[in-house]
Write a protein that holds these residues in place. Structure first.
Motif, PDB file in Angstrom:
ATOM      1  N   THR A 155       5.021  18.412 -83.708  1.00 18.92           N
ATOM      2  CA  THR A 155       6.475  18.610 -83.654  1.00 18.92           C
ATOM      3  C   THR A 155       6.852  19.726 -82.684  1.00 18.92           C
ATOM      4  OG1 THR A 155       6.347  20.004 -85.637  1.00 18.92           O
ATOM      5  CG2 THR A 155       6.902  17.700 -85.954  1.00 18.92           C
ATOM      6  N   ALA A 156       6.022  20.773 -82.612  1.00 18.17           N
ATOM      7  CA  ALA A 156       6.301  21.854 -81.664  1.00 18.17           C
ATOM      8  C   ALA A 156       6.251  21.344 -80.233  1.00 18.17           C
ATOM      9  CB  ALA A 156       5.305  22.994 -81.856  1.00 18.17           C
ATOM     10  N   SER A 164      -1.250  19.743 -92.049  1.00 21.08           N
ATOM     11  CA  SER A 164      -0.032  20.537 -91.813  1.00 21.08           C
ATOM     12  C   SER A 164      -0.074  21.185 -90.435  1.00 21.08           C
ATOM     13  CB  SER A 164       0.121  21.612 -92.891  1.00 21.08           C
ATOM     14  OG  SER A 164       0.344  21.041 -94.155  1.00 21.08           O
ATOM     15  N   GLN A 165      -1.235  21.710 -90.053  1.00 24.04           N
ATOM     16  CA  GLN A 165      -1.361  22.305 -88.726  1.00 24.04           C
ATOM     17  C   GLN A 165      -1.152  21.265 -87.630  1.00 24.04           C
ATOM     18  OE1 GLN A 165      -4.539  25.026 -87.691  1.00 24.04           O
ATOM     19  NE2 GLN A 165      -5.033  25.370 -89.840  1.00 24.04           N
ATOM     20  N   ALA A 208       0.540  18.447 -87.866  1.00 19.11           N
ATOM     21  CA  ALA A 208       1.954  18.043 -87.858  1.00 19.11           C
ATOM     22  C   ALA A 208       2.812  19.091 -87.152  1.00 19.11           C
ATOM     23  CB  ALA A 208       2.439  17.827 -89.290  1.00 19.11           C
ATOM     24  N   ASP A 209       2.542  20.361 -87.421  1.00 19.34           N
ATOM     25  CA  ASP A 209       3.315  21.433 -86.773  1.00 19.34           C
ATOM     26  C   ASP A 209       3.076  21.440 -85.264  1.00 19.34           C
ATOM     27  OD1 ASP A 209       4.276  22.180 -89.232  1.00 19.34           O
ATOM     28  OD2 ASP A 209       2.922  23.895 -89.469  1.00 19.34           O
ATOM     29  N   ALA A 210       1.812  21.228 -84.845  1.00 19.00           N
ATOM     30  CA  ALA A 210       1.511  21.209 -83.411  1.00 19.00           C
ATOM     31  C   ALA A 210       2.210  20.045 -82.727  1.00 19.00           C
ATOM     32  CB  ALA A 210       0.005  21.127 -83.199  1.00 19.00           C
ATOM     33  N   GLU A 239      -4.183  21.577 -95.367  1.00 22.08           N
ATOM     34  CA  GLU A 239      -4.003  22.648 -94.392  1.00 22.08           C
ATOM     35  C   GLU A 239      -4.201  22.126 -92.966  1.00 22.08           C
ATOM     36  OE1 GLU A 239      -2.944  25.645 -95.220  1.00 22.08           O
ATOM     37  OE2 GLU A 239      -2.859  24.916 -97.296  1.00 22.08           O
ATOM     38  N   LEU A 292      -5.673  25.376 -82.685  1.00 18.30           N
ATOM     39  CA  LEU A 292      -5.695  25.429 -84.145  1.00 18.30           C
ATOM     40  C   LEU A 292      -7.090  25.814 -84.629  1.00 18.30           C
ATOM     41  CD1 LEU A 292      -3.727  22.118 -84.843  1.00 18.30           C
ATOM     42  CD2 LEU A 292      -2.822  24.438 -84.490  1.00 18.30           C
TER      43      LEU A 292
END
Length: 422
Positions: free
Chosen positions: A203-204, A196-197, A199-201, A193, A74
């Motif tokens: 969950t991915a 959010s990054q 959280a996305d990492a 921002e 990230l």
């Protein structure tokens, strides 16, 4: 290992970093956050394209949080402020901020001798030769000329948010100041921002993020844990990471003497903040200033980060609070006076205003009487329970402490469920 059940309580920076770190290890943690939104105090509120963080926020490129972001692939969308162009406010006077002093030229109101001393002090701090654990910052600055000491203490305040030179551990304070020598970054779009990054990492990688799931109780059951969410039946987990404030951690595990001691010893870092969305940014004296005699701060974050509409600005002001100091209305008057002095005309261009009274910036800081140590990550009297947050662990301060302790909690939790001895 992939199906191991690890619960994370709290969806702020620490909880998100722990979730992402565990997911990167091939685990599938479940994160419970009581609020509708992830991020904790790293929230951003948007009003007419003004992006308001919870007071002034910056990330340290060489700090633990950015290190973890990079390890996850990230990046931080933002830019560094030009602090070298800022001002030092000495009462009614403002002079160039002496962040690049030279021994052969005075930096008013410092005379040549003071300026040479400041240059030498910066060099020693940069080399890691200053400060000692188990001694307060004031033990170091008290041996310096008065104005030189004021500059060092002001720079420690802005880099740590901590206005406690007689309490903060000297080594930790000067390590934090040395970290700031490499600069900071103001984040485009606000800290939402970053969260959010993260959280996305997470969950991915397989983590499950449960918003609006308030954990009300945690119970030790045989070799595992039962996590009870409001309105739901208890769910079993092999390990738990408490990424919550001290009082919340003590409430969830009231039988732990380890957590009770840590929570009882924690001393929050607080500030009162005035954030201004300005329709006009003309006629400014400076975009960045620090109080030398008063514990104040001013910075137009939108000068380098995308936080305001084009041609408009987002101005942050802060009054750092001493450990036992109560926030007062006079503090906001002090900040408004600072804005009058350095951003004349601001009163006629305010589009939005945010006042944060006695904001808790961090839940603890390293104090000399504790040898610069904070509460340990591993809960010694509750096997399988771990702590993470800005009041936990011995690395870094502020969000870096949250990230560093979260990475360590994730490692210890993974080792625990794998049966690896501590």
């Amino acid at each position: 290992m992939k199906d191991a059940q690890i619960a994370i309580v709290g969806g702020g920076i620490a909880g998100l970093v722990a979730a992402a770190a565990l997911a990167r290890r091939g685990l599938r943690p479940t994160l419970f956050e009581a609020a509708p939104d992830i991020g904790g105090r790293a929230q951003t509120r948007t009003l007419d394209d003004f992006h308001f963080n919870q007071g002034p926020h910056a990330i340290y490129p060489r700090g633990a949080l950015n290190r973890e972001l990079r390890s996850l692939g990230l990046s931080v969308p933002g830019h560094a402020p030009r602090v070298q162009d800022g001002l030092a406010v000495w009462g009614a006077e403002a002079h160039a901020l002496p962040v690049r002093p030279t021994a052969d030229r005075a930096a008013p109101p410092l005379d040549r001798s003071d300026t040479a001393c400041l240059a030498d002090t910066f060099a020693r701090i940069a080399a890691g030769e200053c400060g000692a654990s188990g001694a307060p910052l004031r033990a170091f600055t008290g041996a310096l000329p008065t104005k030189v000491a004021a500059v060092i203490e002001a720079l420690v305040r802005v880099s740590s948010y901590t206005h406690a030179p007689e309490h903060i551990d000297g080594k930790a304070a000067l390590d934090q100041l040395r970290l700031s020598f490499s600069g900071v970054v103001y984040v485009d779009g606000g800290w939402r921002e970053l969260t959010s990054q993260l959280a996305d990492a997470a969950t991915a990688g397989g983590a499950v993020l449960q918003r609006e799931h308030a954990v009300v109780a945690i119970h030790r059951v045989r070799q595992g844990w039962q996590v009870e969410v409001a309105g739901q039946a208890p769910a079993p987990f092999e390990a738990v990471v408490l990424a919550v404030p001290p009082a919340a951690a003590r409430g969830l595990l009231p039988g732990s003497a380890h957590i009770a001691a840590g929570a009882g010893a924690a001393q929050p870092v607080r500030a009162s903040c005035l954030d201004l969305g300005l329709a006009s940014i003309a006629d400014a004296v400076t975009d960045f200033a620090l109080g030398m005699e008063a514990p104040t701060y001013l910075s137009l974050h939108s000068a380098v980060a995308q936080l305001a509409p084009p041609g408009q600005g987002l101005l942050h002001l802060a009054r750092y609070l001493a450990p036992d100091e109560a926030p007062r209305a006079a503090h906001f008057e002090e900040l408004e006076h600072l804005a009058d002095q350095l951003r004349p005309g601001w009163r006629d261009s305010v589009a939005h205003r945010q006042r944060l009274i006695g904001l808790t910036v961090a839940h603890d800081y390293p104090r000399w009487r504790r040898g610069g140590r904070r509460t340990a990550v591993v809960v010694a009297d509750a096997p399988g329970a771990f702590l993470a947050g800005d009041w936990v662990g011995d690395e870094g301060m502020l969000s870096d402490a949250a990230a560093a302790s979260a990475v360590l909690a994730a490692r210890e939790a993974a080792a625990f469920i794998a049966g690896v001895p501590a």
